[in-house]
Scaffold this motif. Structure first.
Motif, PDB file in Angstrom:
ATOM      1  N   LEU A 120       0.824  -1.118  -0.121  1.00 16.05           N
ATOM      2  CA  LEU A 120      -0.127   0.025   0.095  1.00 16.05           C
ATOM      3  C   LEU A 120       0.892   1.328   0.051  1.00 16.05           C
ATOM      4  O   LEU A 120       0.663   2.100  -0.617  1.00 16.05           O
ATOM      5  N   GLN A 121       1.939   1.041   0.718  1.00 15.91           N
ATOM      6  CA  GLN A 121       2.805   2.338   0.861  1.00 15.91           C
ATOM      7  C   GLN A 121       3.593   2.448  -0.385  1.00 15.91           C
ATOM      8  O   GLN A 121       3.979   3.610  -1.021  1.00 15.91           O
ATOM      9  N   ALA A 122       4.180   1.392  -0.812  1.00 19.41           N
ATOM     10  CA  ALA A 122       5.044   1.666  -1.933  1.00 19.41           C
ATOM     11  C   ALA A 122       4.694   2.031  -3.220  1.00 19.41           C
ATOM     12  O   ALA A 122       5.158   2.693  -4.014  1.00 19.41           O
ATOM     13  N   PHE A 123       3.327   1.721  -3.553  1.00 18.90           N
ATOM     14  CA  PHE A 123       2.774   2.119  -4.722  1.00 18.90           C
ATOM     15  C   PHE A 123       1.884   3.237  -4.820  1.00 18.90           C
ATOM     16  O   PHE A 123       1.083   3.698  -5.731  1.00 18.90           O
ATOM     17  N   GLY A 124       1.903   4.091  -3.727  1.00 16.07           N
ATOM     18  CA  GLY A 124       1.169   5.368  -3.584  1.00 16.07           C
ATOM     19  C   GLY A 124      -0.205   5.435  -4.002  1.00 16.07           C
ATOM     20  O   GLY A 124      -0.951   4.640  -3.312  1.00 16.07           O
ATOM     21  N   ALA A 129      -5.149  -0.463  -5.487  1.00 16.29           N
ATOM     22  CA  ALA A 129      -5.076  -1.373  -6.423  1.00 16.29           C
ATOM     23  C   ALA A 129      -4.396  -2.619  -6.340  1.00 16.29           C
ATOM     24  O   ALA A 129      -4.590  -3.842  -6.582  1.00 16.29           O
ATOM     25  N   MET A 130      -2.818  -2.323  -6.082  1.00 18.70           N
ATOM     26  CA  MET A 130      -2.107  -3.266  -5.732  1.00 18.70           C
ATOM     27  C   MET A 130      -2.490  -4.227  -4.523  1.00 18.70           C
ATOM     28  O   MET A 130      -2.154  -5.468  -4.410  1.00 18.70           O
ATOM     29  N   VAL A 131      -2.809  -3.600  -3.332  1.00 21.54           N
ATOM     30  CA  VAL A 131      -3.307  -4.354  -2.272  1.00 21.54           C
ATOM     31  C   VAL A 131      -4.468  -5.523  -2.989  1.00 21.54           C
ATOM     32  O   VAL A 131      -4.567  -6.567  -2.593  1.00 21.54           O
ATOM     33  N   SER A 132      -5.320  -4.839  -3.527  1.00 20.73           N
ATOM     34  CA  SER A 132      -6.420  -6.017  -4.472  1.00 20.73           C
ATOM     35  C   SER A 132      -5.730  -6.908  -5.147  1.00 20.73           C
ATOM     36  O   SER A 132      -6.101  -8.284  -5.004  1.00 20.73           O
ATOM     37  N   LEU A 133      -4.487  -6.725  -5.899  1.00 24.54           N
ATOM     38  CA  LEU A 133      -3.848  -7.600  -6.812  1.00 24.54           C
ATOM     39  C   LEU A 133      -3.312  -8.637  -5.698  1.00 24.54           C
ATOM     40  O   LEU A 133      -3.297 -10.069  -6.007  1.00 24.54           O
ATOM     41  N   LEU A 134      -2.698  -8.152  -4.786  1.00 22.06           N
ATOM     42  CA  LEU A 134      -2.055  -8.981  -3.759  1.00 22.06           C
ATOM     43  C   LEU A 134      -3.205 -10.032  -3.116  1.00 22.06           C
ATOM     44  O   LEU A 134      -2.934 -11.176  -2.981  1.00 22.06           O
ATOM     45  N   ASN A 135      -4.085  -9.631  -2.747  1.00 25.72           N
ATOM     46  CA  ASN A 135      -5.128 -10.463  -2.249  1.00 25.72           C
ATOM     47  C   ASN A 135      -5.983 -11.343  -3.066  1.00 25.72           C
ATOM     48  O   ASN A 135      -6.705 -12.265  -2.898  1.00 25.72           O
ATOM     49  N   ALA A 136      -5.989 -10.646  -4.565  1.00 29.75           N
ATOM     50  CA  ALA A 136      -6.685 -11.609  -5.474  1.00 29.75           C
ATOM     51  C   ALA A 136      -5.759 -12.766  -5.842  1.00 29.75           C
ATOM     52  O   ALA A 136      -6.227 -14.007  -6.073  1.00 29.75           O
ATOM     53  N   ASP A 175      14.576 -12.899   0.675  1.00 30.30           N
ATOM     54  CA  ASP A 175      15.396 -12.006   0.777  1.00 30.30           C
ATOM     55  C   ASP A 175      15.414 -10.787  -0.470  1.00 30.30           C
ATOM     56  O   ASP A 175      15.888  -9.687  -0.093  1.00 30.30           O
ATOM     57  N   LYS A 176      14.641 -11.109  -1.484  1.00 30.91           N
ATOM     58  CA  LYS A 176      14.458 -10.295  -2.618  1.00 30.91           C
ATOM     59  C   LYS A 176      13.513  -9.196  -1.827  1.00 30.91           C
ATOM     60  O   LYS A 176      13.601  -7.930  -2.733  1.00 30.91           O
ATOM     61  N   ALA A 177      12.961  -9.344  -1.170  1.00 33.95           N
ATOM     62  CA  ALA A 177      11.779  -8.187  -0.416  1.00 33.95           C
ATOM     63  C   ALA A 177      12.423  -7.597   0.792  1.00 33.95           C
ATOM     64  O   ALA A 177      11.419  -6.840   1.331  1.00 33.95           O
ATOM     65  N   ARG A 178      13.386  -8.077   1.443  1.00 32.90           N
ATOM     66  CA  ARG A 178      13.819  -7.751   2.772  1.00 32.90           C
ATOM     67  C   ARG A 178      14.283  -6.201   2.811  1.00 32.90           C
ATOM     68  O   ARG A 178      14.060  -5.703   3.629  1.00 32.90           O
ATOM     69  N   GLY A 179      14.908  -5.938   1.881  1.00 33.04           N
ATOM     70  CA  GLY A 179      15.236  -4.191   1.688  1.00 33.04           C
ATOM     71  C   GLY A 179      14.544  -3.357   1.415  1.00 33.04           C
ATOM     72  O   GLY A 179      14.868  -2.114   1.339  1.00 33.04           O
ATOM     73  N   VAL A 180      13.143  -3.753   1.133  1.00 34.06           N
ATOM     74  CA  VAL A 180      12.309  -2.752   0.672  1.00 34.06           C
ATOM     75  C   VAL A 180      11.674  -1.969   1.868  1.00 34.06           C
ATOM     76  O   VAL A 180      11.596  -2.389   3.067  1.00 34.06           O
ATOM     77  N   ASP A 181      11.691  -0.599   1.706  1.00 36.34           N
ATOM     78  CA  ASP A 181      10.966   0.287   2.876  1.00 36.34           C
ATOM     79  C   ASP A 181       9.930  -0.346   3.218  1.00 36.34           C
ATOM     80  O   ASP A 181       8.889  -0.182   2.317  1.00 36.34           O
ATOM     81  N   SER A 182       9.291  -0.721   4.431  1.00 37.86           N
ATOM     82  CA  SER A 182       8.233  -1.191   4.810  1.00 37.86           C
ATOM     83  C   SER A 182       7.154  -0.329   5.111  1.00 37.86           C
ATOM     84  O   SER A 182       5.895  -0.490   4.975  1.00 37.86           O
ATOM     85  N   GLY A 183       7.339   0.985   5.036  1.00 39.44           N
ATOM     86  CA  GLY A 183       6.219   1.949   5.401  1.00 39.44           C
ATOM     87  C   GLY A 183       5.718   1.985   6.698  1.00 39.44           C
ATOM     88  O   GLY A 183       4.916   2.628   7.199  1.00 39.44           O
ATOM     89  N   LEU A 184       6.574   1.113   7.577  1.00 41.23           N
ATOM     90  CA  LEU A 184       6.146   1.111   9.020  1.00 41.23           C
ATOM     91  C   LEU A 184       7.080   1.886   9.877  1.00 41.23           C
ATOM     92  O   LEU A 184       6.580   2.063  11.142  1.00 41.23           O
ATOM     93  N   THR A 185       7.986   2.761   9.267  1.00 39.89           N
ATOM     94  CA  THR A 185       8.921   3.616  10.179  1.00 39.89           C
ATOM     95  C   THR A 185       8.552   4.776   9.283  1.00 39.89           C
ATOM     96  O   THR A 185       9.732   5.402   9.037  1.00 39.89           O
ATOM     97  N   LEU A 186       7.519   5.647   9.336  1.00 44.91           N
ATOM     98  CA  LEU A 186       7.517   6.784   8.458  1.00 44.91           C
ATOM     99  C   LEU A 186       8.168   7.876   9.265  1.00 44.91           C
ATOM    100  O   LEU A 186       8.130   8.288  10.370  1.00 44.91           O
ATOM    101  N   SER A 187       8.516   8.992   8.476  1.00 50.14           N
ATOM    102  CA  SER A 187       9.147  10.017   8.997  1.00 50.14           C
ATOM    103  C   SER A 187       7.917  10.897   9.242  1.00 50.14           C
ATOM    104  O   SER A 187       6.995  10.868   8.786  1.00 50.14           O
ATOM    105  N   GLY A 188       8.217  12.054   9.971  1.00 49.71           N
ATOM    106  CA  GLY A 188       7.168  13.023  10.338  1.00 49.71           C
ATOM    107  C   GLY A 188       6.277  12.826  11.453  1.00 49.71           C
ATOM    108  O   GLY A 188       6.401  11.788  12.007  1.00 49.71           O
ATOM    109  N   HIS A 189       5.187  13.409  11.380  1.00 46.95           N
ATOM    110  CA  HIS A 189       4.041  13.165  12.416  1.00 46.95           C
ATOM    111  C   HIS A 189       3.357  11.802  12.166  1.00 46.95           C
ATOM    112  O   HIS A 189       2.947  11.651  11.323  1.00 46.95           O
TER     113      HIS A 189
END
Length: 375
Positions: A120-124, A129-136, A175-189
């Motif tokens: 959800l975070q990576a595809f803005g 739509a990508m979450v729907s693809l994942l769950n499809a 391991d191909k997905a380990r280095g991706v920013d998880s979106g779980l440590t967001l900057s800012g408020h």
């Protein structure tokens, strides 16, 4: 979009494979329950504990990730699924089978929290739509697994062994997905604003989904279907599940997610009534079309309203697990006493209540907040 896919190819590839595996495992519990019941000499009510063990494992993983989300990655999630499937395949005694479902459920829950927010975070803007693809892709595994189960002679040890082997391949490439920013440590408020009413809708909806997939085959058998026919109908249920999620891929961003969730409750109520009044087989398959909307629309609706804090995703998924654990546990011992179509009457009643309540909730969500009106 092409650049986003290229940048996140490892994440989406491993995520899609993991969700195929998750769908396969969840759809296997239903047709395997009568076999486990015979093999271990346990009643169908006790056999229903297998489904609850799976969801309890999910809840344990989600609870851990509520506090340690940044430390859990796809490799951990895949490893737990491999271990759980191997125990299910081996399972010499009933308690070991329950342990396998628990461990696999932990990997299942971890995968849900690992992949949904990351994608959800990576595809803005294309995230829903990508979450729907994942769950499809979940539906691909769920369609195939019961058919393979029947083709292999309805042998749980063999089919769960294949699940473990496929999970091992995912683990090797995770391991191909380990280095991706998880979106779980967001900057800012960071904002954490749980909406308990919305979470309650998800708890009941996911509970209904878990009950349909886990106990639906036994309800179909009670209505007069054979075990083979029930397994085939479960595959068709998940075919509808897949179709509706594929439709969401190009359209998810066009309709508010809670509107989709409310519509799925209304259609689900109609499908359950069809099963109770006319044809359990046709109504059950139609329920798959509706249930396919439950999780993606619930997750995106909550994520858009509850903030960007790392605790948001585990909270959303944890709410669904409350229903996923409790409802099969409640309905499994009741199933033998509900008659030929009583199960579908109960599902219809629950979905009618959700449909009515969701319309009221949707009206409140559309009203501007007090702070907005006073601004």
């Amino acid at each position: 979009m092409r650049d986003l896919l290229k940048a996140n190819a490892g994440l989406i590839g491993v995520g899609l494979a993991a969700f195929v595996l998750m769908g396969a495992s969840q759809s296997l519990y239903g047709p395997a329950l009568p076999v486990f019941s015979r093999n271990f000499g346990v009643g169908l009510g006790a056999a229903g504990l297998l489904i609850s063990a799976h969801w309890i494992g999910c809840a344990l993983a989600v609870a851990v990730m509520y506090f340690q989300a940044a430390r859990i990655d796809p490799r951990h999630a895949a490893g737990l699924m491999v271990l759980g499937a191997a125990i299910l395949a081996w399972g010499p005694v009933w308690w070991a089978v329950l342990l396998g479902a628990l461990v696999f459920g932990m990997g299942y829950g971890a995968s849900t929290v690992v992949f949904n927010p990351r994608i959800l975070q990576a595809f803005g803007l294309r995230g829903p739509a990508m979450v729907s693809l994942l769950n499809a892709t979940f539906g691909l595994g769920a369609i195939a697994a019961p058919l393979v189960f029947v083709a292999l002679g309805s042998r749980p040890n063999l089919i769960f062994g294949l699940v473990a082997a496929f999970g091992l391949l995912i683990w090797l490439f995770s391991d191909k997905a380990r280095g991706v920013d998880s979106g779980l440590t967001l900057s800012g408020h960071q904002v954490f604003n749980p909406d308990f009413g919305l979470l309650a809708f998800g708890a009941v909806a996911i509970g209904i989904e878990a009950t349909l997939t886990g106990l639906g085959p036994m309800a179909l058998i009670a209505s007069g279907q054979t075990e083979v026919a029930a397994a085939e109908l479960l595959s068709m249920f998940f075919l509808g599940f897949l179709v509706v999620r594929l439709i969401l891929i190009p359209t998810a961003h066009l309709v508010p997610p809670f509107t989709l969730l409310a519509a799925s409750f209304t259609c689900g109520a109609a499908a359950a009534l069809l099963a109770a009044l006319v044809s359990p087989a046709v109504g059950f398959v139609a329920l798959g079309l509706c249930a396919g909307l439950f999780f993606p629309s619930f997750f995106v609706a909550c994520a858009s309203l509850m903030g960007n804090d790392p605790r948001v995703s585990p909270t959303i998924i944890g709410a669904g697990l409350v229903g996923g654990i409790s409802m099969p546990l409640v309905f499994a011992p009741l199933l033998p006493h509900l008659g030929q179509r009583g199960f579908f009457w109960v599902m219809a009643g629950l979905l009618v209540i959700l449909a009515v309540a969701s319309r009221a909730k949707m009206a409140r969500l559309r009203r501007p907040s007090v702070s907005t009106r006073s601004a």
